[in-house]
Design a protein around this motif. Structure first.
Motif, PDB file in Angstrom:
ATOM      1  N   UNK A 135     -29.154  33.833 -67.477  1.00  0.00           N
ATOM      2  CA  UNK A 135     -27.946  33.839 -68.308  1.00  0.00           C
ATOM      3  C   UNK A 135     -27.096  32.607 -67.987  1.00  0.00           C
ATOM      4  N   UNK A 136     -27.016  31.631 -68.901  1.00  0.00           N
ATOM      5  CA  UNK A 136     -26.183  30.454 -68.655  1.00  0.00           C
ATOM      6  C   UNK A 136     -24.729  30.832 -68.399  1.00  0.00           C
ATOM      7  N   UNK A 137     -24.090  30.062 -67.551  1.00  0.00           N
ATOM      8  CA  UNK A 137     -22.679  30.260 -67.221  1.00  0.00           C
ATOM      9  C   UNK A 137     -21.913  29.122 -67.873  1.00  0.00           C
ATOM     10  N   UNK A 138     -21.313  29.412 -69.022  1.00  0.00           N
ATOM     11  CA  UNK A 138     -20.638  28.370 -69.783  1.00  0.00           C
ATOM     12  C   UNK A 138     -19.356  27.912 -69.080  1.00  0.00           C
ATOM     13  N   UNK A 139     -18.873  26.756 -69.484  1.00  0.00           N
ATOM     14  CA  UNK A 139     -17.713  26.126 -68.851  1.00  0.00           C
ATOM     15  C   UNK A 139     -16.432  26.638 -69.487  1.00  0.00           C
ATOM     16  N   UNK A 140     -15.489  27.050 -68.676  1.00  0.00           N
ATOM     17  CA  UNK A 140     -14.178  27.499 -69.158  1.00  0.00           C
ATOM     18  C   UNK A 140     -13.156  27.207 -68.075  1.00  0.00           C
ATOM     19  N   UNK A 141     -12.717  25.966 -68.016  1.00  0.00           N
ATOM     20  CA  UNK A 141     -11.777  25.527 -66.988  1.00  0.00           C
ATOM     21  C   UNK A 141     -10.365  25.510 -67.564  1.00  0.00           C
ATOM     22  N   UNK A 142      -9.578  26.518 -67.226  1.00  0.00           N
ATOM     23  CA  UNK A 142      -8.240  26.665 -67.796  1.00  0.00           C
ATOM     24  C   UNK A 142      -7.284  25.580 -67.342  1.00  0.00           C
ATOM     25  N   UNK A 143      -7.620  24.887 -66.260  1.00  0.00           N
ATOM     26  CA  UNK A 143      -6.786  23.781 -65.794  1.00  0.00           C
ATOM     27  C   UNK A 143      -7.657  22.738 -65.123  1.00  0.00           C
ATOM     28  N   UNK A 144      -7.682  21.538 -65.717  1.00  0.00           N
ATOM     29  CA  UNK A 144      -8.284  20.368 -65.071  1.00  0.00           C
ATOM     30  C   UNK A 144      -7.235  19.254 -65.078  1.00  0.00           C
ATOM     31  N   UNK A 145      -6.005  19.660 -64.798  1.00  0.00           N
ATOM     32  CA  UNK A 145      -4.862  18.756 -64.872  1.00  0.00           C
ATOM     33  C   UNK A 145      -4.882  17.745 -63.723  1.00  0.00           C
ATOM     34  N   UNK A 146      -4.223  16.618 -63.952  1.00  0.00           N
ATOM     35  CA  UNK A 146      -4.148  15.589 -62.917  1.00  0.00           C
ATOM     36  C   UNK A 146      -2.904  14.733 -63.135  1.00  0.00           C
ATOM     37  N   UNK A 147      -2.514  14.047 -62.094  1.00  0.00           N
ATOM     38  CA  UNK A 147      -1.400  13.103 -62.161  1.00  0.00           C
ATOM     39  C   UNK A 147      -1.954  11.702 -62.392  1.00  0.00           C
ATOM     40  N   UNK A 148      -1.286  10.942 -63.233  1.00  0.00           N
ATOM     41  CA  UNK A 148      -1.624   9.537 -63.463  1.00  0.00           C
ATOM     42  C   UNK A 148      -0.435   8.731 -62.957  1.00  0.00           C
ATOM     43  N   UNK A 149      -0.596   8.063 -61.808  1.00  0.00           N
ATOM     44  CA  UNK A 149       0.527   7.420 -61.158  1.00  0.00           C
ATOM     45  C   UNK A 149       0.068   6.171 -60.423  1.00  0.00           C
ATOM     46  N   UNK A 150       1.005   5.262 -60.096  1.00  0.00           N
ATOM     47  CA  UNK A 150       0.623   3.958 -59.536  1.00  0.00           C
ATOM     48  C   UNK A 150      -0.114   4.019 -58.212  1.00  0.00           C
ATOM     49  N   UNK A 151       0.184   5.008 -57.384  1.00  0.00           N
ATOM     50  CA  UNK A 151      -0.530   5.198 -56.129  1.00  0.00           C
ATOM     51  C   UNK A 151      -1.197   6.554 -56.191  1.00  0.00           C
ATOM     52  N   UNK A 152      -2.510   6.594 -55.983  1.00  0.00           N
ATOM     53  CA  UNK A 152      -3.248   7.832 -56.146  1.00  0.00           C
ATOM     54  C   UNK A 152      -3.843   8.269 -54.821  1.00  0.00           C
ATOM     55  N   UNK A 153      -3.999   9.570 -54.726  1.00  0.00           N
ATOM     56  CA  UNK A 153      -4.691  10.165 -53.581  1.00  0.00           C
ATOM     57  C   UNK A 153      -5.952  10.808 -54.125  1.00  0.00           C
TER      58      UNK A 153
END
Length: 317
Positions: A135-153
């Protein structure tokens, strides 16, 4: 695209890949679009503005991304096999950061495994390596949020084996230009602890550690990116994802791996998402047609698998 791109998807992968891609970045070639007149892509501030406009819309309106490709199986003793198709989309919007320069991207994504011949979503699949129906496990990512900023971690979706602290670096990517096309590729390689304990998930887990690579390519118009009247810039690209066997394939630590290859693109309007992808999401996961309203913690797909599935019983001889 922790990566998927989870069953990782390219949008979740982007969080880690773009952060890692800032390391040792340099502009390749020459062209007016690389250094202005609006965004200087040799600077962190220029990269923040450019990736925000490519990722979504500075006005705050919802935009979308999509992908369509193939999941292949690589095993010793034979040719690489096309196994299933994969399609998916994301919905996202931008908010200005309140604690410094840059943007918060609020994003969710979903994806589905499909029949190679018909393109229909599959909920049962016969694994050609084992001749077992799974049984395939489909993708359902309710949050893949990220920050876009001058210095990244560096973003860590899984615990690294070494457990080292994530490094900070300027957000400057390795852009190039050919005619009116700007392009950038980022690569991220992960060696991390597997959330699926092989002693518990005997048939699902590839082992105590997981090895994952994501490569994401973006291409957009230099003229559009440098146009001060545009708050969103459409892009096209490609996603390559290398990972152990998917846990739903029930191949455990068998030698080999999954190889994903997919076209990617953006859409300023929902109507511009390819109809077959849009229709499937509308039918199965309509909540994913809208961007998140609030910021929530991102969750890797393997963690979601751990929560929603149970270890498979031993295979009957």
């Amino acid at each position: 695209m922790r990566l998927s791109r989870r069953a990782f998807g390219p949008l979740a992968a982007a969080s880690a890949v773009l952060a890692a891609g800032a390391a040792q970045a340099r502009v390749r070639g020459s062209g007016a679009g690389l250094r202005g007149p609006l965004h200087d892509l040799t600077t962190a501030d220029g990269n923040v503005a450019a990736m925000a406009k490519i990722s979504s819309d500075l006005s705050g309106k919802t935009t979308h991304g999509w992908y369509q490709g193939v999941l292949m199986g690589v095993a010793p003793g034979g040719p690489v096999r096309d196994l299933v198709g994969i399609i998916g989309m994301s919905s996202q919007r931008l908010e200005p950061l309140t604690d410094g320069p840059g943007w918060q991207l609020l994003q969710k994504e979903c994806g589905f495994f499909t029949d190679l011949e018909t393109g229909a979503v599959i909920d049962r699949w016969t694994n050609p390596f084992t001749n077992e129906e799974v049984e395939p496990f489909h993708i359902a990512n309710a949050s893949v949020s990220r920050r876009i900023q001058p210095v990244v971690r560096e973003t860590r979706f899984y615990d690294t084996v070494a457990g080292a602290e994530a490094r900070e670096k300027p957000y400057i990517l390795s852009w190039g230009q050919a005619g009116d096309r700007l392009f950038v590729e980022t690569r991220n390689h992960v060696w991390a602890n597997n959330p699926l304990d092989p002693k518990v998930w005997v048939r699902e887990s590839a082992g105590a550690q997981i090895q994952v690579t994501d490569c994401l390519a973006y291409s957009c118009s230099a003229r559009d990116l440098q146009n001060p009247r545009l708050t969103h810039v459409d892009h096209s690209g490609h996603w390559v994802h290398v990972r152990p066997w998917q846990p739903w394939m029930l191949m455990g630590p068998a030698p080999g791996m999954c190889l994903y290859s997919a076209f990617t693109g953006s859409a300023g309007r929902l109507a511009d998402v390819p109809a077959p992808i849009r229709d499937v999401v509308s039918e199965r996961l309509p909540a994913f047609l809208e961007a998140p309203k609030v910021l929530t913690r991102s969750e890797p797909s393997l963690v979601r698998y751990q929560r929603e599935r149970k270890p498979a019983p031993p295979k009957v001889p």
